[in-house]
Design a protein around this motif. Structure first.
Motif, mmCIF file in Angstrom:
data_model
loop_
_atom_site.group_PDB
_atom_site.id
_atom_site.type_symbol
_atom_site.label_atom_id
_atom_site.label_comp_id
_atom_site.label_asym_id
_atom_site.label_seq_id
_atom_site.Cartn_x
_atom_site.Cartn_y
_atom_site.Cartn_z
ATOM 1 N N GLY A 33 98.647 -59.416 128.421
ATOM 2 C CA GLY A 33 98.451 -58.171 129.167
ATOM 3 C C GLY A 33 97.017 -57.779 129.410
ATOM 4 N N VAL A 34 96.069 -58.684 129.221
ATOM 5 C CA VAL A 34 94.662 -58.337 129.354
ATOM 6 C C VAL A 34 94.301 -57.936 130.781
ATOM 7 C CG1 VAL A 34 92.326 -59.310 129.278
ATOM 8 C CG2 VAL A 34 93.850 -59.602 127.343
ATOM 9 N N LEU A 35 94.820 -58.632 131.771
ATOM 10 C CA LEU A 35 94.434 -58.319 133.155
ATOM 11 C C LEU A 35 94.887 -56.933 133.585
ATOM 12 C CD1 LEU A 35 94.948 -61.682 135.040
ATOM 13 C CD2 LEU A 35 92.840 -60.601 134.297
ATOM 14 N N ALA A 36 96.111 -56.575 133.281
ATOM 15 C CA ALA A 36 96.596 -55.243 133.647
ATOM 16 C C ALA A 36 95.813 -54.171 132.903
ATOM 17 C CB ALA A 36 98.084 -55.118 133.342
ATOM 18 N N ARG A 37 95.559 -54.402 131.622
ATOM 19 C CA ARG A 37 94.786 -53.437 130.840
ATOM 20 C C ARG A 37 93.364 -53.315 131.365
ATOM 21 N NH1 ARG A 37 96.238 -54.337 124.498
ATOM 22 N NH2 ARG A 37 98.476 -54.042 124.663
ATOM 23 N N ARG A 38 92.785 -54.440 131.778
ATOM 24 C CA ARG A 38 91.431 -54.412 132.324
ATOM 25 C C ARG A 38 91.364 -53.569 133.591
ATOM 26 N NH1 ARG A 38 87.987 -60.044 132.133
ATOM 27 N NH2 ARG A 38 86.169 -58.798 132.552
ATOM 28 N N PHE A 39 92.372 -53.672 134.429
ATOM 29 C CA PHE A 39 92.410 -52.899 135.665
ATOM 30 C C PHE A 39 92.421 -51.401 135.363
ATOM 31 C CE2 PHE A 39 94.966 -50.683 138.893
ATOM 32 C CZ PHE A 39 94.127 -50.849 139.979
ATOM 33 N N PHE A 40 93.285 -50.975 134.459
ATOM 34 C CA PHE A 40 93.365 -49.546 134.136
ATOM 35 C C PHE A 40 92.120 -49.078 133.384
ATOM 36 C CE2 PHE A 40 97.907 -50.464 134.853
ATOM 37 C CZ PHE A 40 98.114 -49.553 135.878
ATOM 38 N N ALA A 41 91.545 -49.934 132.557
ATOM 39 C CA ALA A 41 90.300 -49.593 131.879
ATOM 40 C C ALA A 41 89.178 -49.391 132.894
ATOM 41 C CB ALA A 41 89.921 -50.687 130.884
ATOM 42 N N PHE A 42 89.161 -50.238 133.932
ATOM 43 C CA PHE A 42 88.158 -50.105 134.989
ATOM 44 C C PHE A 42 88.296 -48.767 135.708
ATOM 45 C CE2 PHE A 42 87.010 -50.777 139.491
ATOM 46 C CZ PHE A 42 85.664 -51.020 139.335
ATOM 47 N N LEU A 43 89.527 -48.353 135.994
ATOM 48 C CA LEU A 43 89.744 -47.060 136.653
ATOM 49 C C LEU A 43 89.278 -45.906 135.774
ATOM 50 C CD1 LEU A 43 93.242 -47.575 138.325
ATOM 51 C CD2 LEU A 43 90.974 -47.738 139.370
ATOM 52 N N ILE A 44 89.562 -45.974 134.479
ATOM 53 C CA ILE A 44 89.109 -44.932 133.553
ATOM 54 C C ILE A 44 87.586 -44.888 133.525
ATOM 55 C CG2 ILE A 44 89.029 -44.247 131.120
ATOM 56 C CD1 ILE A 44 91.910 -45.421 130.894
ATOM 57 N N ASP A 45 86.948 -46.072 133.474
ATOM 58 C CA ASP A 45 85.486 -46.120 133.448
ATOM 59 C C ASP A 45 84.878 -45.595 134.745
ATOM 60 O OD1 ASP A 45 85.297 -47.088 130.864
ATOM 61 O OD2 ASP A 45 85.449 -49.179 131.510
ATOM 62 N N LEU A 46 85.518 -45.855 135.876
ATOM 63 C CA LEU A 46 85.027 -45.288 137.136
ATOM 64 C C LEU A 46 85.061 -43.763 137.098
ATOM 65 C CD1 LEU A 46 86.378 -47.502 140.053
ATOM 66 C CD2 LEU A 46 84.042 -47.254 139.239
ATOM 67 N N LEU A 47 86.105 -43.218 136.509
ATOM 68 C CA LEU A 47 86.202 -41.768 136.372
ATOM 69 C C LEU A 47 85.084 -41.236 135.470
ATOM 70 C CD1 LEU A 47 87.890 -39.204 136.989
ATOM 71 C CD2 LEU A 47 89.115 -39.671 134.873
ATOM 72 N N VAL A 48 84.864 -41.906 134.343
ATOM 73 C CA VAL A 48 83.808 -41.488 133.409
ATOM 74 C C VAL A 48 82.437 -41.593 134.072
ATOM 75 C CG1 VAL A 48 82.645 -42.109 131.252
ATOM 76 C CG2 VAL A 48 85.131 -42.033 131.333
ATOM 77 N N LEU A 49 82.219 -42.645 134.856
ATOM 78 C CA LEU A 49 80.931 -42.816 135.524
ATOM 79 C C LEU A 49 80.726 -41.805 136.649
ATOM 80 C CD1 LEU A 49 80.732 -46.693 135.770
ATOM 81 C CD2 LEU A 49 79.142 -45.204 134.555
ATOM 82 N N SER A 50 81.799 -41.430 137.340
ATOM 83 C CA SER A 50 81.647 -40.566 138.514
ATOM 84 C C SER A 50 81.454 -39.091 138.161
ATOM 85 C CB SER A 50 82.853 -40.724 139.440
ATOM 86 O OG SER A 50 84.026 -40.261 138.816
ATOM 87 N N ILE A 51 81.937 -38.653 137.024
ATOM 88 C CA ILE A 51 81.823 -37.227 136.678
ATOM 89 C C ILE A 51 80.371 -36.746 136.625
ATOM 90 C CG2 ILE A 51 82.233 -35.543 134.839
ATOM 91 C CD1 ILE A 51 84.978 -36.910 134.433
ATOM 92 N N PRO A 52 79.465 -37.410 135.888
ATOM 93 C CA PRO A 52 78.070 -36.935 135.904
ATOM 94 C C PRO A 52 77.409 -37.040 137.275
ATOM 95 C CG PRO A 52 78.426 -38.433 134.068
ATOM 96 C CD PRO A 52 79.651 -38.485 134.905
ATOM 97 N N VAL A 53 77.784 -38.056 138.058
ATOM 98 C CA VAL A 53 77.200 -38.208 139.392
ATOM 99 C C VAL A 53 77.646 -37.050 140.294
ATOM 100 C CG1 VAL A 53 77.133 -39.680 141.438
ATOM 101 C CG2 VAL A 53 77.001 -40.710 139.163
ATOM 102 N N ILE A 54 78.918 -36.717 140.238
ATOM 103 C CA ILE A 54 79.432 -35.604 141.045
ATOM 104 C C ILE A 54 78.802 -34.286 140.614
ATOM 105 C CG2 ILE A 54 81.512 -34.253 141.550
ATOM 106 C CD1 ILE A 54 83.062 -36.945 141.462
ATOM 107 N N LEU A 55 78.682 -34.082 139.311
ATOM 108 C CA LEU A 55 78.032 -32.857 138.826
ATOM 109 C C LEU A 55 76.579 -32.782 139.279
ATOM 110 C CD1 LEU A 55 79.494 -32.565 135.210
ATOM 111 C CD2 LEU A 55 80.078 -31.192 137.225
ATOM 112 N N GLY A 56 75.879 -33.924 139.267
ATOM 113 C CA GLY A 56 74.499 -33.959 139.743
ATOM 114 C C GLY A 56 74.395 -33.638 141.214
ATOM 115 N N MET A 57 75.338 -34.144 142.008
ATOM 116 C CA MET A 57 75.332 -33.854 143.446
ATOM 117 C C MET A 57 75.633 -32.380 143.716
ATOM 118 S SD MET A 57 77.113 -37.320 144.888
ATOM 119 C CE MET A 57 77.078 -36.794 146.577
#
Length: 180
Positions: A33-57
């Motif tokens: 199940g690594v590939l499916a988990r990696r996909f969802f982990a990537f989506l979570i990380d995109l959310l974590v990365l985008s929050i400070p960027v959106i707040l900065g904007m």
């Protein structure tokens, strides 16, 4: 211990080397199940990365209104700051104690080197950079390469000598299967 306490993986014992190299034939539970988990982990990380960027904007936009448009000149900082933020995020989290980003920890994954050691900052930062370069140059279809190898590694994993494994199953895998 037959080796007197020395690390046999570096001294040439092939059985120990294979066990530490996360062999998918001897330890298939590490790759389930690594590939499916990696996909969802990537989506979570995109959310974590985008929050400070959106707040900065939002801050720059409000600052621009307050300064009658002069503050909007700071929008040029968003791209380089986002890039630096992403590299630092991946370097600190993947190179940290858990060898996993926040998304990977939520999905029960961690990154290891080919020999089983935890990741470190430079390797983790390069992992993120090579991922974005490979996806940008070869389109997201390059990610399909992971479907054709038994360790479910992507191109950037192969280039850096890393492997993503299930860390939820590490407790059961820590003991070798059978006797050697």
């Amino acid at each position: 211990m037959a080796d007197g306490g020395f690390n046999t993986a570096q001294s040439g014992n092939s059985a120990e080397f294979q066990r530490r190299a996360s062999d998918p034939w001897m330890q298939p539970e590490l790759f389930r199940g690594v590939l499916a988990r990696r996909f969802f982990a990537f989506l979570i990380d995109l959310l974590v990365l985008s929050i400070p960027v959106i707040l900065g904007m939002i801050f720059i936009a409000i600052f621009g209104v307050i300064t009658l448009g002069l503050g909007w000149a700071l929008f040029w900082l968003v791209s380089p700051a986002s890039l630096i933020w992403a590299i630092v995020y991946y370097g600190v989290t993947l190179g940290g104690r858990h060898s996993a980003t926040i998304g990977m920890r939520a999905m029960g994954l961690e990154m290891r080197t080919w020999h089983g050691e935890p990741s470190y900052f430079v390797l983790a930062a390069m992992h993120a950079i090579l991922f974005w370069i490979s996806v940008s140059m070869f389109t997201p279809l390059i990610l399909l390469i992971s479907l054709f190898n038994n360790r479910r590694r992507m191109l950037h994993d192969m280039l850096l000598g890393t492997v993503i494994i299930n860390n939820s199953d590490l407790a059961t895998v820590a003991e070798p299967h059978g006797s050697y």
